[in-house]
Design a protein around this motif. Structure first.
Motif, PDB file in Angstrom:
ATOM      1  N   PHE A 113      -1.379  -8.697  -2.458  1.00 48.30           N
ATOM      2  CA  PHE A 113      -0.638  -7.560  -1.919  1.00 48.30           C
ATOM      3  C   PHE A 113      -0.952  -6.275  -2.690  1.00 48.30           C
ATOM      4  N   VAL A 114      -0.957  -6.365  -4.018  1.00 47.42           N
ATOM      5  CA  VAL A 114      -1.191  -5.161  -4.826  1.00 47.42           C
ATOM      6  C   VAL A 114      -2.633  -4.700  -4.691  1.00 47.42           C
ATOM      7  N   TRP A 115      -3.578  -5.642  -4.661  1.00 43.21           N
ATOM      8  CA  TRP A 115      -4.975  -5.255  -4.475  1.00 43.21           C
ATOM      9  C   TRP A 115      -5.191  -4.627  -3.104  1.00 43.21           C
ATOM     10  N   THR A 116      -4.564  -5.156  -2.060  1.00 48.07           N
ATOM     11  CA  THR A 116      -4.708  -4.599  -0.716  1.00 48.07           C
ATOM     12  C   THR A 116      -4.271  -3.142  -0.678  1.00 48.07           C
ATOM     13  N   PHE A 117      -3.255  -2.799  -1.460  1.00 49.30           N
ATOM     14  CA  PHE A 117      -2.801  -1.416  -1.541  1.00 49.30           C
ATOM     15  C   PHE A 117      -3.921  -0.499  -2.028  1.00 49.30           C
ATOM     16  N   THR A 118      -4.596  -0.894  -3.095  1.00 45.74           N
ATOM     17  CA  THR A 118      -5.706  -0.089  -3.616  1.00 45.74           C
ATOM     18  C   THR A 118      -6.884  -0.081  -2.656  1.00 45.74           C
ATOM     19  N   GLN A 119      -7.251  -1.249  -2.151  1.00 47.92           N
ATOM     20  CA  GLN A 119      -8.408  -1.354  -1.256  1.00 47.92           C
ATOM     21  C   GLN A 119      -8.216  -0.507   0.004  1.00 47.92           C
ATOM     22  N   SER A 120      -7.065  -0.636   0.645  1.00 47.49           N
ATOM     23  CA  SER A 120      -6.820   0.092   1.893  1.00 47.49           C
ATOM     24  C   SER A 120      -6.722   1.593   1.657  1.00 47.49           C
ATOM     25  N   TYR A 150      -2.768   9.324   3.817  1.00 48.46           N
ATOM     26  CA  TYR A 150      -3.269   7.968   4.053  1.00 48.46           C
ATOM     27  C   TYR A 150      -2.823   7.018   2.938  1.00 48.46           C
ATOM     28  N   CYS A 151      -2.818   7.496   1.706  1.00 48.15           N
ATOM     29  CA  CYS A 151      -2.339   6.658   0.598  1.00 48.15           C
ATOM     30  C   CYS A 151      -0.842   6.400   0.725  1.00 48.15           C
ATOM     31  N   LEU A 152      -0.098   7.402   1.177  1.00 47.95           N
ATOM     32  CA  LEU A 152       1.333   7.212   1.396  1.00 47.95           C
ATOM     33  C   LEU A 152       1.583   6.203   2.508  1.00 47.95           C
ATOM     34  N   GLN A 153       0.738   6.219   3.521  1.00 44.18           N
ATOM     35  CA  GLN A 153       0.838   5.221   4.585  1.00 44.18           C
ATOM     36  C   GLN A 153       0.657   3.814   4.030  1.00 44.18           C
ATOM     37  N   GLN A 154      -0.328   3.629   3.148  1.00 41.31           N
ATOM     38  CA  GLN A 154      -0.564   2.309   2.563  1.00 41.31           C
ATOM     39  C   GLN A 154       0.572   1.906   1.627  1.00 41.31           C
ATOM     40  N   LEU A 155       1.188   2.875   0.949  1.00 43.01           N
ATOM     41  CA  LEU A 155       2.346   2.560   0.117  1.00 43.01           C
ATOM     42  C   LEU A 155       3.516   2.090   0.973  1.00 43.01           C
ATOM     43  N   GLN A 156       3.748   2.744   2.099  1.00 45.49           N
ATOM     44  CA  GLN A 156       4.802   2.308   3.012  1.00 45.49           C
ATOM     45  C   GLN A 156       4.539   0.893   3.511  1.00 45.49           C
ATOM     46  N   GLN A 157       3.280   0.608   3.804  1.00 46.75           N
ATOM     47  CA  GLN A 157       2.930  -0.734   4.262  1.00 46.75           C
ATOM     48  C   GLN A 157       3.155  -1.759   3.160  1.00 46.75           C
ATOM     49  N   LEU A 158       2.831  -1.382   1.916  1.00 50.63           N
ATOM     50  CA  LEU A 158       3.056  -2.294   0.793  1.00 50.63           C
ATOM     51  C   LEU A 158       4.537  -2.599   0.627  1.00 50.63           C
ATOM     52  N   LEU A 159       5.399  -1.619   0.845  1.00 45.38           N
ATOM     53  CA  LEU A 159       6.839  -1.849   0.690  1.00 45.38           C
ATOM     54  C   LEU A 159       7.339  -2.868   1.704  1.00 45.38           C
ATOM     55  N   PHE A 160       6.790  -2.860   2.924  1.00 44.01           N
ATOM     56  CA  PHE A 160       7.114  -3.910   3.894  1.00 44.01           C
ATOM     57  C   PHE A 160       6.679  -5.270   3.358  1.00 44.01           C
ATOM     58  N   SER A 161       5.470  -5.313   2.775  1.00 41.67           N
ATOM     59  CA  SER A 161       4.954  -6.576   2.246  1.00 41.67           C
ATOM     60  C   SER A 161       5.784  -7.075   1.072  1.00 41.67           C
ATOM     61  N   MET A 162       6.359  -6.154   0.303  1.00 43.56           N
ATOM     62  CA  MET A 162       7.152  -6.540  -0.852  1.00 43.56           C
ATOM     63  C   MET A 162       8.406  -7.332  -0.446  1.00 43.56           C
ATOM     64  N   VAL A 163       8.910  -7.059   0.735  1.00 39.33           N
ATOM     65  CA  VAL A 163      10.058  -7.833   1.233  1.00 39.33           C
ATOM     66  C   VAL A 163       9.641  -9.290   1.423  1.00 39.33           C
ATOM     67  N   ALA A 164       8.472  -9.495   2.045  1.00 42.63           N
ATOM     68  CA  ALA A 164       7.964 -10.862   2.211  1.00 42.63           C
ATOM     69  C   ALA A 164       7.648 -11.491   0.864  1.00 42.63           C
ATOM     70  N   LEU A 165       7.124 -10.699  -0.072  1.00 39.03           N
ATOM     71  CA  LEU A 165       6.814 -11.226  -1.399  1.00 39.03           C
ATOM     72  C   LEU A 165       8.080 -11.690  -2.107  1.00 39.03           C
ATOM     73  N   ALA A 166       9.156 -10.936  -1.979  1.00 33.87           N
ATOM     74  CA  ALA A 166      10.423 -11.332  -2.605  1.00 33.87           C
ATOM     75  C   ALA A 166      10.905 -12.669  -2.052  1.00 33.87           C
ATOM     76  N   VAL A 167      10.762 -12.868  -0.745  1.00 34.76           N
ATOM     77  CA  VAL A 167      11.156 -14.139  -0.135  1.00 34.76           C
ATOM     78  C   VAL A 167      10.303 -15.281  -0.684  1.00 34.76           C
ATOM     79  N   ILE A 168       8.987 -15.045  -0.812  1.00 33.90           N
ATOM     80  CA  ILE A 168       8.093 -16.077  -1.347  1.00 33.90           C
ATOM     81  C   ILE A 168       8.469 -16.425  -2.784  1.00 33.90           C
ATOM     82  N   LEU A 169       8.753 -15.419  -3.588  1.00 32.12           N
ATOM     83  CA  LEU A 169       9.140 -15.662  -4.978  1.00 32.12           C
ATOM     84  C   LEU A 169      10.401 -16.531  -5.045  1.00 32.12           C
ATOM     85  N   LEU A 170      11.377 -16.205  -4.221  1.00 38.62           N
ATOM     86  CA  LEU A 170      12.625 -16.972  -4.232  1.00 38.62           C
ATOM     87  C   LEU A 170      12.385 -18.401  -3.751  1.00 38.62           C
ATOM     88  N   CYS A 171      11.532 -18.573  -2.737  1.00 36.65           N
ATOM     89  CA  CYS A 171      11.246 -19.913  -2.218  1.00 36.65           C
ATOM     90  C   CYS A 171      10.553 -20.786  -3.260  1.00 36.65           C
TER      91      CYS A 171
END
Length: 307
Positions: A113-120, A150-171
Motif C-alpha cells: 500500500f505504501v509503495w503504491t502511493f509513491t509509485q502512482s 495528482y499526488c493529493l489524489q494518490q494520498l486520498q486513494q491511500l487513505l481509502f486503502s488504509m481502512v482496509a489495511l486496518a481491518v487486515i491488521l485486526l484480523c
C-alpha cells in the motif's frame, strides 16, 4: 481690385517627440510579459491561492477514475489487495521470504500500500503536464498545481486503502495502539517527497513525453530494492554485504517511509529494524525532494504547454 493673401509667418520646426522603448511603454501602462515566470515567493503565493482548485481537481480525478467500473471506488482497495495477494504467492510462498518475518501478511500488505502511493504519484506526475496540455494552454494558473493535485489524489486513494489495511491488521491479531498515530507524520513526509519527485518528473515528461514509457521499468527496479516483499534487516543479517550497498538499501527513501509505517502499525516490527536516525533521514529526503523538486519545476514555468 486685387486681393492680397497674407501668408502666416514661418514657424520654427519642432523637434520630434522622443520615442519610448517597449519596456518603458509596458511599465507606463502596467503591462507584463505573457506567461513570464513569476518570482519564487510570488509563485508560492499563487500556488497557495489555488489550494481549493488543487483539492477539487484531485477529488474530481479520483471520483472519475473508476466511474465506468461496476465496482466503482472499491477498486481503490481491490487493486492493491490483488497486488499483495500475487506478491504473497510468489515471494511469501514460492520464494520463502516470509520465513523469519513475524506478521508477514500485515508486513507485506503495508509495504504494498505504501509503495503504491509513491509509485502512482511519480507515474501520475510524469504525465501531469504532457497529459493536460489542453488545460495548460487554456487557463493561466501555476503549473505546479497539476503534479501536486495528482499526488493529493494518490494520498486520498491511500487513505481509502488504509481502512482496509486496518481491518487486515485486526484480523491477523495486530492490536490497535497509540503508535498508529505515527502514520500521520510518516505519510506527510512521504507526500512531500512524492510531490517533489513528481514535479521533477513532470518537467522532464513535459519536454520528453517518452520518459513515461520508461518509468514503469525504473519504478519496478526501485520496488525490488525497497523491501516491499521482504525485510531488508532480515536479508542483510549475517551476510557479507559491502557497506555502501547496505547503506543504499537501508536509506532508500521508499524503504524508509515503508518501514516507518510498518513500525507505527505492526507490533512485531521493532525499532531495531529501522536505520539509525530514521526520522531525520525521512525529513531530509522530504525536504531535499520537496524543495528541490519545486524549484526545479518552477524554473521552467514559462515553457510548459509551448511548442
Amino acid at each position: 481690385m486685387s486681393q492680397v493673401l497674407d501668408t502666416p509667418p514661418p514657424t520654427k520646426p519642432t523637434a520630434p517627440a522622443a520615442t519610448e522603448s517597449p519596456a518603458e511603454l509596458a511599465a507606463r501602462y502596467g503591462l507584463g510579459v505573457s506567461g513570464a515566470r513569476p518570482s519564487l515567493p510570488q509563485y508560492v503565493r499563487q500556488l497557495w491561492a489555488r489550494r481549493h482548485f488543487i483539492t477539487a481537481f484531485a477529488t474530481a480525478k479520483l471520483t472519475a477514475q473508476y466511474s465506468q467500473a461496476k465496482l466503482g471506488q472499491l477498486w481503490q482497495v481491490v487493486n492493491p489487495l490483488l497486488n499483495a495477494a500475487v506478491y504473497y504467492l510468489i515471494f511469501g510462498v514460492l520464494m520463502g521470504t516470509s520465513r523469519g518475518v513475524p506478521d508477514y501478511v500485515p508486513f507485506l500488505v503495508t509495504g504494498v500500500f505504501v509503495w503504491t502511493f509513491t509509485q502512482s504519484s511519480i507515474m501520475a506526475g510524469t504525465r501531469a503536464v504532457s497529459g493536460s496540455l489542453g488545460l495548460v494552454r487554456a487557463l493561466h494558473f501555476p503549473r505546479a498545481s497539476l503534479p501536486v493535485s495528482y499526488c493529493l489524489q494518490q494520498l486520498q486513494q491511500l487513505l481509502f486503502s488504509m481502512v482496509a489495511l486496518a481491518v487486515i491488521l485486526l484480523c491477523f491479531g495486530v492490536p490497535v495502539a497509540a503508535s498508529w498515530l505515527l502514520i500521520v507524520p510518516a505519510l506527510a513526509l512521504q507526500f512531500m517527497f512524492n510531490a517533489g519527485v513528481a514535479m521533477v518528473m513532470a518537467r522532464v515528461g513535459a519536454k520528453t513525453p517518452d520518459i513515461a514509457q520508461l518509468m514503469p521499468f525504473v519504478l519496478r527496479t526501485w520496488m525490488y530494492t525497497a523491501g516491499v516483499m521482504f525485510s531488508i534487516d532480515h536479508v542483510l543479517a549475517g551476510r557479507d554485504v559491502p557497506s555502501w550497498a547496505r547503506l543504499l538499501l537501508e536509506y532508500n527513501p521508499a524503504a524508509v517511509y515503508i518501514d516507518l509505517v510498518r513500525f507505527a502499525l505492526i507490533d512485531s516490527f521493532q525499532g531495531s529494524q529501522l536505520p539509525d536516525h530514521v526520522w531525520a533521514v525521512a525529513l531530509g529526503w522530504a525536504l531535499l525532494a520537496g524543495i528541490g523538486g519545486f524549484i526545479y519545476f518552477w524554473k521552467a514555468e514559462e515553457t510548459y504547454g509551448r511548442g
